[in-house]
Write an enzyme that holds these catalytic residues in place. Structure first.
Site, PDB file in Angstrom:
ATOM      1  CG  ASP A 193      -8.217  -4.516  -2.680  1.00 21.94           C
ATOM      2  OD1 ASP A 193      -9.616  -4.352  -2.735  1.00 21.94           O
ATOM      3  OD2 ASP A 193      -7.756  -3.705  -3.164  1.00 21.94           O
ATOM      4  CG  HIS A 195      -1.886   0.967   1.296  1.00 16.83           C
ATOM      5  ND1 HIS A 195      -2.008   2.374   1.367  1.00 16.83           N
ATOM      6  CD2 HIS A 195      -3.392   0.755   0.482  1.00 16.83           C
ATOM      7  CE1 HIS A 195      -3.040   2.831   1.048  1.00 16.83           C
ATOM      8  NE2 HIS A 195      -3.795   1.934   0.804  1.00 16.83           N
TER       9      HIS A 195
HETATM   10  N1  ACO Z   1       4.095  -7.505  -4.738  1.00 20.39           N
HETATM   11  C1  ACO Z   1       5.418  -7.635  -5.114  1.00 20.39           C
HETATM   12  N2  ACO Z   1       6.240  -6.410  -4.788  1.00 20.39           N
HETATM   13  C2  ACO Z   1       5.525  -5.405  -4.394  1.00 20.39           C
HETATM   14  C3  ACO Z   1       4.112  -5.174  -4.261  1.00 20.39           C
HETATM   15  C4  ACO Z   1       3.439  -6.429  -4.401  1.00 20.39           C
HETATM   16  N3  ACO Z   1       2.356  -6.396  -4.225  1.00 20.39           N
HETATM   17  N4  ACO Z   1       3.806  -3.944  -3.949  1.00 20.39           N
HETATM   18  C5  ACO Z   1       4.958  -3.240  -4.200  1.00 20.39           C
HETATM   19  N5  ACO Z   1       6.038  -4.176  -4.132  1.00 20.39           N
HETATM   20  C6  ACO Z   1       7.378  -3.850  -4.408  1.00 20.39           C
HETATM   21  C7  ACO Z   1       7.590  -3.103  -5.593  1.00 20.39           C
HETATM   22  O1  ACO Z   1       8.167  -3.922  -6.793  1.00 20.39           O
HETATM   23  C8  ACO Z   1       8.678  -2.236  -4.868  1.00 20.39           C
HETATM   24  O2  ACO Z   1      10.154  -2.648  -4.851  1.00 20.39           O
HETATM   25  P1  ACO Z   1      11.515  -2.067  -5.203  1.00 20.39           P
HETATM   26  O3  ACO Z   1      11.772  -1.186  -4.112  1.00 20.39           O
HETATM   27  O4  ACO Z   1      12.458  -3.277  -5.248  1.00 20.39           O
HETATM   28  O5  ACO Z   1      11.226  -1.195  -6.637  1.00 20.39           O
HETATM   29  C9  ACO Z   1       8.345  -1.647  -3.799  1.00 20.39           C
HETATM   30  O6  ACO Z   1       7.609  -2.990  -3.344  1.00 20.39           O
HETATM   31  C10 ACO Z   1       7.604  -0.547  -3.819  1.00 20.39           C
HETATM   32  O7  ACO Z   1       6.533  -0.465  -4.403  1.00 20.39           O
HETATM   33  P2  ACO Z   1       5.743   0.775  -5.116  1.00 20.39           P
HETATM   34  O8  ACO Z   1       5.227   0.374  -6.164  1.00 20.39           O
HETATM   35  O9  ACO Z   1       7.021   1.717  -5.462  1.00 20.39           O
HETATM   36  O10 ACO Z   1       4.960   1.335  -4.085  1.00 20.39           O
HETATM   37  P3  ACO Z   1       3.870   1.983  -4.411  1.00 20.39           P
HETATM   38  O11 ACO Z   1       3.705   2.832  -2.867  1.00 20.39           O
HETATM   39  O12 ACO Z   1       3.900   3.140  -5.556  1.00 20.39           O
HETATM   40  O13 ACO Z   1       2.493   1.274  -4.693  1.00 20.39           O
HETATM   41  C11 ACO Z   1       0.689  -0.454  -4.495  1.00 20.39           C
HETATM   42  C12 ACO Z   1       1.474   0.602  -3.892  1.00 20.39           C
HETATM   43  C13 ACO Z   1       0.518   0.034  -5.960  1.00 20.39           C
HETATM   44  C14 ACO Z   1      -0.495  -0.671  -3.768  1.00 20.39           C
HETATM   45  C15 ACO Z   1       1.605  -1.551  -4.645  1.00 20.39           C
HETATM   46  O14 ACO Z   1       1.864  -2.237  -3.328  1.00 20.39           O
HETATM   47  C16 ACO Z   1       0.924  -2.759  -5.471  1.00 20.39           C
HETATM   48  O15 ACO Z   1       0.913  -2.572  -6.637  1.00 20.39           O
HETATM   49  N6  ACO Z   1       0.186  -3.575  -4.829  1.00 20.39           N
HETATM   50  C17 ACO Z   1      -0.457  -4.835  -5.769  1.00 20.39           C
HETATM   51  C18 ACO Z   1      -1.734  -4.270  -5.936  1.00 20.39           C
HETATM   52  C19 ACO Z   1      -2.848  -4.158  -4.950  1.00 20.39           C
HETATM   53  O16 ACO Z   1      -2.961  -4.831  -3.996  1.00 20.39           O
HETATM   54  N7  ACO Z   1      -3.437  -2.787  -4.923  1.00 20.39           N
HETATM   55  C20 ACO Z   1      -4.583  -2.441  -4.006  1.00 20.39           C
HETATM   56  C21 ACO Z   1      -3.953  -1.307  -3.199  1.00 20.39           C
HETATM   57  S1  ACO Z   1      -5.186  -0.907  -1.978  1.00 20.39           S
HETATM   58  C22 ACO Z   1      -6.412  -0.307  -2.701  1.00 20.39           C
HETATM   59  O17 ACO Z   1      -6.233   0.659  -3.480  1.00 20.39           O
HETATM   60  C23 ACO Z   1      -7.579  -0.345  -2.304  1.00 20.39           C
END
Ligand code: ACO
Length: 429
Positions: free
Chosen positions: A363, A306
């Site tokens: 989720d 998140h």
């Molecule tokens: N699985 C694997 N790796 C992940 C995940 C995941 N679910 N989420 C983040 N990471 C990793 C990224 O690859 C990144 O790694 P790095 O530091 O080596 O580059 C690091 O964690 C940070 O990720 P970002 O994308 O920069 O974080 P951001 O805050 O921008 O993204 C997000 C948040 C979009 C929710 C992300 O965690 C994600 O894509 N999760 C999966 C989708 C999801 O569950 N979305 C629902 C969110 S809650 C909602 O909207 C209701």
């Protein structure tokens, strides 16, 4: 606090005020920065940018805290109802008994949609995604209320808010009925918000349908937990579109589109699909976790991570507990729950997830409850939207009623070609 931030740039110093929120969050106010210095700020994905001040929802991602209008989400989940929470978010206080009665009655009396609007459903393919249908239908509602959708008119705002809350479930249930070829079931005024939705989803004209109070309670809980989450992608979209003074139906319709994406609300559908795939393909949980860690696999563990929570999402905690309770009460045994638990345990002890503070979000478990209620997977994000509607409305209303509202219009740092004449460009020069 009368502190100021000092920005030193190109030998010049600029003083910037510090804004302090009620929970001691601090921000550097850069609203005059460009006028003072000629500089703008650059913040890809708005990781550090506050777009507004807001009195609706408080979220402390480090400590896993979520409060609507100051009230902890855990208490609202236990004691309130979805329509009461909607009132709280939109009007800033809990309604008294007569206010709540009037509010529920107003919503109940606006649940029907214009018969002509129903004809739009015919144009969609049978397997058209319900989020596209929702966005289209909600935007189309505006065509029936052109005399009462001026966002600057308080009376128009009130009636539009009631209409949206009342008609959203009807539109959603009709979309589902259309997708399975069943006749739509009209709303019934004697039923409450969740009962009505369940009835419109699952009743058929040929036989009695008994609404299960366990399903009603579970749905109400999920809607409360989704009701607002401050300046997330869809709420920010609603604010941005609304800031142009487009009508509220247009703004909410845009919010629905933003919610649809798998990085936002669409993740609840993706979680179920991922769990199903693990089950059907025979992949191990370990293999799935490894794949999600590979940067270029384009695959993430859905329902994990998140932007704001760097701790267990408090909503996910409540939903996980409710999942056991609801499945137990309904007598459902779901193999996907076992996979989800295994996946969660493996991720929470994996260094990659620990280092990045990736926890289950709202989720991760919600889909298992929706599934137990008989809601199809492609309707999961619609359910999220139904829950989030009061939050979108509250965010929109707060913005529209703010005395210093401005059209949302970010700037950019241009990195394209320097000026080139048409003739030179044509020659490839
Ligand atoms: N699985 C694997 N790796 C992940 C995940 C995941 N679910 N989420 C983040 N990471 C990793 C990224 O690859 C990144 O790694 P790095 O530091 O080596 O580059 C690091 O964690 C940070 O990720 P970002 O994308 O920069 O974080 P951001 O805050 O921008 O993204 C997000 C948040 C979009 C929710 C992300 O965690 C994600 O894509 N999760 C999966 C989708 C999801 O569950 N979305 C629902 C969110 S809650 C909602 O909207 C209701």
């Amino acid at each position: 606090m009368n502190e100021k931030a000092i920005l030193k740039v190109n030998g010049q110093e600029f003083e910037l005020p510090i804004i302090v929120g009620t929970e001691n969050e601090t921000a550097i106010d850069i609203s005059k920065l460009r006028a003072m210095s000629g500089y703008i700020t650059l913040d890809n994905g708005y990781l550090n940018t506050g777009a507004c001040t807001s009195a609706i929802t408080f979220l402390d991602g480090e400590n896993g805290i979520l409060r609507y209008r100051g009230i902890p989400i855990e208490q609202l989940a236990e004691k309130s109802t979805f329509t009461e929470v909607a009132y709280l978010l939109i009007y800033g206080k809990l309604p008294n008994e007569s206010e709540l009665k009037e509010w529920n009655s107003a919503i109940t009396k606006h649940t029907l949609i214009h018969e002509d609007l129903k004809r739009l459903y015919v144009g969609f393919p049978k397997d058209g995604h319900p989020m596209a249908i929702m966005s289209c239908m909600i935007a189309s509602l505006s065509t029936y209320y052109q005399d009462s959708y001026d966002p600057t008119n308080p009376e128009h705002r009130e009636i539009s808010i009631i209409r949206l809350l009342a008609k959203f479930p009807t539109i959603a249930a009709f979309a589902f009925k259309k997708s399975i070829g069943q006749p739509s079931i009209h709303p019934i005024n004697a039923l409450n918000y969740c009962q009505n939705f369940l009835n419109m989803m699952f009743a058929v004209p040929t036989e009695e349908y008994e609404i299960d109070p366990i399903a009603e309670e579970a749905l109400d809980l999920l809607l409360i937990l989704h009701a607002d989450h401050e300046q997330n992608c869809s709420a920010s979209t609603v604010r941005l579109v609304g800031s142009s003074l487009a009508n509220i139906y247009a703004a909410i319709s845009s919010g629905i589109c933003a919610l649809w994406g798998p990085r936002h609300g669409g993740a609840n559908q993706e979680v179920l699909e991922m769990l199903n795939e693990i089950h059907d393909s025979g992949l191990t949980v370990k293999q799935v976790i490894e794949k999600s860690k590979q940067k270029f696999s384009n695959f993430r563990l859905s329902g994990f991570g998140h932007r704001v929570y760097k701790n267990y999402d408090p909503r996910a905690k409540i939903i996980k507990k409710a999942t056991y309770k609801v499945l137990n009460k309904l007598g459902v045994k779901d193999h996907l729950l076992d996979i989800a638990i295994e996946l969660e345990e493996a991720a929470l002890t994996d260094d990659f997830f620990v280092e990045r503070k990736l926890y289950p979000n709202v989720d991760f478990y919600s889909g298992i409850i929706y599934r137990a209620l008989g809601i199809p997977v492609n309707m999961f994000t619609v359910m999220f939207g139904m829950g989030r509607l009061p939050g979108w409305i509250a965010q929109w209303k707060e913005m529209i009623e703010s005395p210093d509202m401005k059209i949302g219009r970010p700037r950019q740092v241009y990195v394209g070609p320097k000026e080139i004449s048409y003739d030179d460009a044509k020659k490839g020069g």
